[in-house]
Design an enzyme around this catalytic site. Structure first.
Site, mmCIF file in Angstrom:
data_model
loop_
_atom_site.group_PDB
_atom_site.id
_atom_site.type_symbol
_atom_site.label_atom_id
_atom_site.label_comp_id
_atom_site.label_asym_id
_atom_site.label_seq_id
_atom_site.Cartn_x
_atom_site.Cartn_y
_atom_site.Cartn_z
ATOM 1 N N ARG A 121 0.862 -1.201 0.000
ATOM 2 C CA ARG A 121 0.000 0.000 0.000
ATOM 3 C C ARG A 121 0.889 1.239 0.000
ATOM 4 N NH1 ARG A 121 -4.744 -2.529 2.001
ATOM 5 N NH2 ARG A 121 -6.139 -1.002 1.091
ATOM 6 N N GLN A 126 -0.884 3.181 -5.782
ATOM 7 C CA GLN A 126 -2.317 3.458 -5.574
ATOM 8 C C GLN A 126 -3.202 3.192 -6.801
ATOM 9 O OE1 GLN A 126 -2.896 7.297 -3.726
ATOM 10 N NE2 GLN A 126 -2.503 6.465 -1.703
ATOM 11 N N ASP A 129 -4.259 -0.381 -6.826
ATOM 12 C CA ASP A 129 -4.701 -0.924 -5.542
ATOM 13 C C ASP A 129 -6.126 -1.485 -5.614
ATOM 14 O OD1 ASP A 129 -5.278 -1.520 -2.949
ATOM 15 O OD2 ASP A 129 -4.602 0.390 -2.115
ATOM 16 N N SER A 132 -8.199 -1.744 -2.336
ATOM 17 C CA SER A 132 -8.925 -0.518 -1.971
ATOM 18 C C SER A 132 -10.152 -0.314 -2.853
ATOM 19 C CB SER A 132 -8.021 0.710 -2.103
ATOM 20 O OG SER A 132 -7.109 0.747 -1.050
ATOM 21 N N TYR A 227 -1.235 -1.087 8.805
ATOM 22 C CA TYR A 227 -2.321 -2.021 9.119
ATOM 23 C C TYR A 227 -2.470 -2.163 10.631
ATOM 24 C CZ TYR A 227 -2.633 -3.610 4.283
ATOM 25 O OH TYR A 227 -2.833 -3.672 2.933
#
Ligand code: NAD
Length: 367
Positions: A121, A126, A129, A132, A227
């Site tokens: 991440r 991004q 991703d 997500s 996380y």
């Protein structure tokens, strides 16, 4: 380079790995794209739209045997493994964790397989991703499911037939899915509160107009990667007591808590459900990884102590057009990263490639 997109064959999977718009962009970028006949139908992407984007529609066997890189959502089935071109590549959303036999079979076919759920991440990853993008869909859809299951309005209504108070929604776990659930519940006019063990999300929760419930946590509950960590037994016990009190006030509870690679933490015990108001609704987004509610049954809806407990599985598939559109963007961005001058360029020093590559050159790199 030829990119192949087969139809997803898993039960209840309506997504497709590439939508026509994303396919057209790959064609413009110099890729040849083969899509299996009817692959996008369940996601409202007809063959004609792919053809108009410059895609060749082909049968299943041709897609597998002619593609240099296959893009898929779900893991390959045992029946399909023999169809991949030996030495080809596969980009997939996720492989079943711990399925060493599947990884071995993929390696034996000398496939280079990338699993996008393993993507680090980091900021430059991004656009790829998929965890997500699909969690965004799940968080949104969870609120809609709850809104349909509850017997009340979400917004406050002032009518000639009386004033109806806004519903109280509690979101547990304020990661990507949780934040989207908060935003969606707020758009529907609910009064929203949220809780997470990572103190860093407090501001994000508040910026969406929700109240962040505070519980003193003495340990550091976040990894360097951002996380959550598994809590100590004592802190977890405190959390359960804290949440048993919090859920009493809620009309709807959406749970999204997860610890990567572990069973989802239990946040709502059976006794806590008993303390909730009759007619309340729990939507447990962690149903597939063990459930955040002790009573959740994955893939079904049950009623216990007057509380409806929904344990939906594969929610992103229930919003197939936009879930596919987002996944296609992620997979295309990944392809753009690993393909240079029409060939796969694998730099294993690059965390994006190192972390996602499950098999390569006949070896299993990750299980
Ligand atoms: P996730 O699905 O692993 O977990 C969901 C949420 O559950 C997390 O917010 C987690 O803190 C929470 N949780 C875990 N145990 C809990 C417990 N016992 N009680 C309450 N809550 C608990 O998380 P995710 O949505 O995948 O996101 C994780 C992180 O990754 C976040 O920090 C997010 O901002 C970050 N992220 C970074 C990027 C980037 O490119 N930099 C992109 C996406 C996500």
């Amino acid at each position: 380079m030829r990119v192949g997109v087969p139809k997803e064959v898993a039960a209840n999977e309506r997504r497709v790995a590439l939508v026509p718009d994303a396919a057209g962009k790959l064609v413009k970028g110099g890729f040849e794209v083969l899509v299996e006949r009817g692959a996008g139908a369940a996601a409202f992407c007809p063959d004609e739209a792919y053809k108009a984007a410059g895609v060749t529609i082909a049968d299943r066997a041709a897609v597998f045997s002619q593609a240099d890189v296959v893009l898929q959502v779900q893991a390959p089935t045992p029946a399909d493994i023999g169809l991949y071109r030996e030495g080809g590549a596969l980009v997939v959303l996720s492989l079943p964790t711990g399925d060493a036999a599947l990884a071995r079979q993929l390696a034996q076919r000398k496939l280079t397989v990338f699993s996008l759920v393993l993507l680090p991440r980091i900021t430059r990853a991004q656009p790829m991703d998929a965890l997500s993008s699909q969690a965004t869909v799940a968080g949104y859809k969870a609120v809609l499911l709850a809104a349909t299951a509850t017997g009340r309005f979400l917004p406050m209504l002032v009518t000639a037939a009386g004033t109806l108070p806004a519903a109280r929604v509690l979101v547990l776990g304020a990661g990507v899915a949780g934040l989207q659930a908060i935003a969606t519940a707020r758009r529907l006019g609910a009064i929203v509160s949220a809780f997470d063990v990572r103190a860093a999300v407090k501001e994000q929760v508040q910026s969406l107009g929700a109240v962040f419930l505070e519980m003193a946590i003495e340990e550091h509950a976040e990894t360097a990667g951002g996380y959550a960590k598994e809590l100590s037994e004592e802190t977890h016990r405190k959390e359960l007591a804290f949440l048993a009190a919090a859920v009493k006030d809620a009309d709807i509870v959406i749970t999204t808590a997860a610890i990567p690679g572990k069973r989802a933490p239990v946040l709502i015990t059976a006794a806590a459900v008993q303390g909730m108001k009759p007619g309340s609704v729990i939507v447990d987004l962690a149903a597939e990884t063990g459930g955040n509610c002790e009573l959740t049954e994955p893939g079904t809806e049950i009623v216990r102590h007057g509380v409806a407990i929904l344990g939906p599985v594969n929610l992103p598939s229930t919003l197939p057009l936009h879930a596919s559109q987002m996944y296609a963007k992620n997979a295309s961005a990944f392809l753009g990263h690993v393909v240079q001058d029409g060939r796969l360029r694998l730099d294993f020093e690059d965390p994006i490639i190192r972390d996602t590559c499950v098999t390569h050159a006949g070896e299993v790199r990750k299980t």
